[in-house]
Design an enzyme around this catalytic site. Structure first.
Site, short mmCIF file in Angstrom:
data_model
loop_
_atom_site.label_atom_id
_atom_site.label_comp_id
_atom_site.label_asym_id
_atom_site.label_seq_id
_atom_site.Cartn_x
_atom_site.Cartn_y
_atom_site.Cartn_z
CE LYS A 47 -3.86 -2.32 2.22
NZ LYS A 47 -4.53 -2.69 3.47
CD GLN A 61 -3.34 -4.26 6.66
OE1 GLN A 61 -3.22 -3.30 5.92
NE2 GLN A 61 -4.01 -5.34 6.31
CG ASP A 108 -9.64 0.15 4.89
OD1 ASP A 108 -9.36 -0.09 3.71
OD2 ASP A 108 -8.97 -0.24 5.86
#
Ligand code: NDP
Length: 289
Positions: free
Chosen positions: A53, A97, A120
């Protein structure tokens, strides 16, 4: 019949190029989009995801900040880090994460991320906006799948869409996006009585269970579009999906490979969500207080 392969690598490269152009436009106006990724602990898979990422962000011209915290970080320390990022004007997107270490409450951590930086799309208010048809951030994996279906010109109005797997990050938001596009949606879970009877009806079949080979060719309607979200490590160390590719590609009309299908799209859509967040922040800064 041999299915057409839907190449997520090629499509994600096109999307990343578009994002880089949007970043240039923002930079001309004095803004650089910033994404912060918070990683707690040393889970090897998470480390790879975070590295990928960060690399994709840097390549697109973003400011990329990776905050690495030890596994014994307290929940309060993590919440404090998130709060600081919420206040940081250089950061437009925040991603924690998952999975977090067991002593942490993931729900609480996600709810602490400012909803307008939740790239997200997991925050409860973003889930609610998606459900009521006014999405702010679409969760990256289902959003990437919608882009794949769009690029393949798959007609969704009135189509039978069957999703196997009903998690908050893939299956449920996928159902909302397909429903919004006019599909008739069936969402299956581990208690579904006759899975094959459901999957055989699908014009569009999305599989996201983490169970390698759960869907085989005989469970697929001839000509269906099959999207394999699963990422599993086979006994030989190779990555495999949830769909048995060998048998499925003989029946499906189009299919995504693993690797090289949904995975690269997920990262590309994270970039899209972050650049959108930065564009919104710039717009808001131009509005009178
Ligand atoms: P979860 O474990 O959170 O959810 C799995 C879902 O599958 C649950 O709803 C579960 O049902 C359902 N399920 C399990 N077994 C069966 C079964 N036998 N029949 C029908 N449904 C079943 O997984 P995620 O959604 O987080 O991830 C799924 C897969 O996708 C994993 O392989 C993951 O690595 C991958 N993934 C890939 C991404 C990408 O970018 N390509 C991004 C995110 C995930 P129940 O609700 O009843 O427990």
């Amino acid at each position: 019949m041999t299915a057409r392969i839907i190449d997520g690598k090629v499509l994600s490269d096109t999307i990343k190029t578009e994002v880089a152009q949007r970043v240039q436009k923002l930079q001309q106006q004095g803004m650089t989009p910033g994404l912060a990724v918070v990683l707690v602990g040393e889970d090897p898979a998470s480390q790879v995801y975070v590295r990928n990422k960060a690399a994709a962000c840097e390549k697109a011209g973003f400011l990329s900040r990776v905050v690495r915290l030890p596994a014994d970080t307290t929940q309060q320390q993590l919440l404090d880090v998130v709060q600081e990022l919420n206040q940081d004007d250089a950061i437009h997107g925040i991603l924690v994460q998952l999975p977090l270490p067991p002593h942490m409450d993931s729900g609480l951590v996600i709810e602490t991320i400012a909803a307008n930086k939740d790239v997200d799309g997991f925050h409860i208010s973003n889930a609610g906006l998606l459900m009521t048809g006014r999405p702010l951030f679409r969760p990256c994996t289902p959003y990437g799948i919608m882009k794949m279906l769009e690029s393949e010109n798959v007609g969704l109005r009135g189509a039978e869409a069957v999703i196997v797997g009903a998690s908050n990050i893939v299956g449920k938001p996928m159902a909302m996006l397909l429903l919004a596009a006019g599909a008739t949606v069936t969402l299956c879970n581990s208690k579904t009585r006759d899975l094959a009877a459901q999957t055989r009806r699908a014009d569009v079949l999305v599989v996201a269970t983490g169970k390698p080979g759960i869907v085989t060719g005989d469970m697929i309607k001839p000509g269906a579009v099959v999207i394999d979200v699963g990422i599993n490590r086979g006994t030989d160390g190779k990555l495999v999906g949830d769909v048995d590719f060998e048998s499925a590609q003989k029946v499906a009309g189009a299919i995504t490979p693993v690797p090289g299908g949904v995975g690269p799209m997920t990262i590309a859509m994270l970039l899209v969500n972050t650049v959108e967040a930065a564009e919104r922040a710039l717009q808001a800064s131009h509005q009178p207080a």
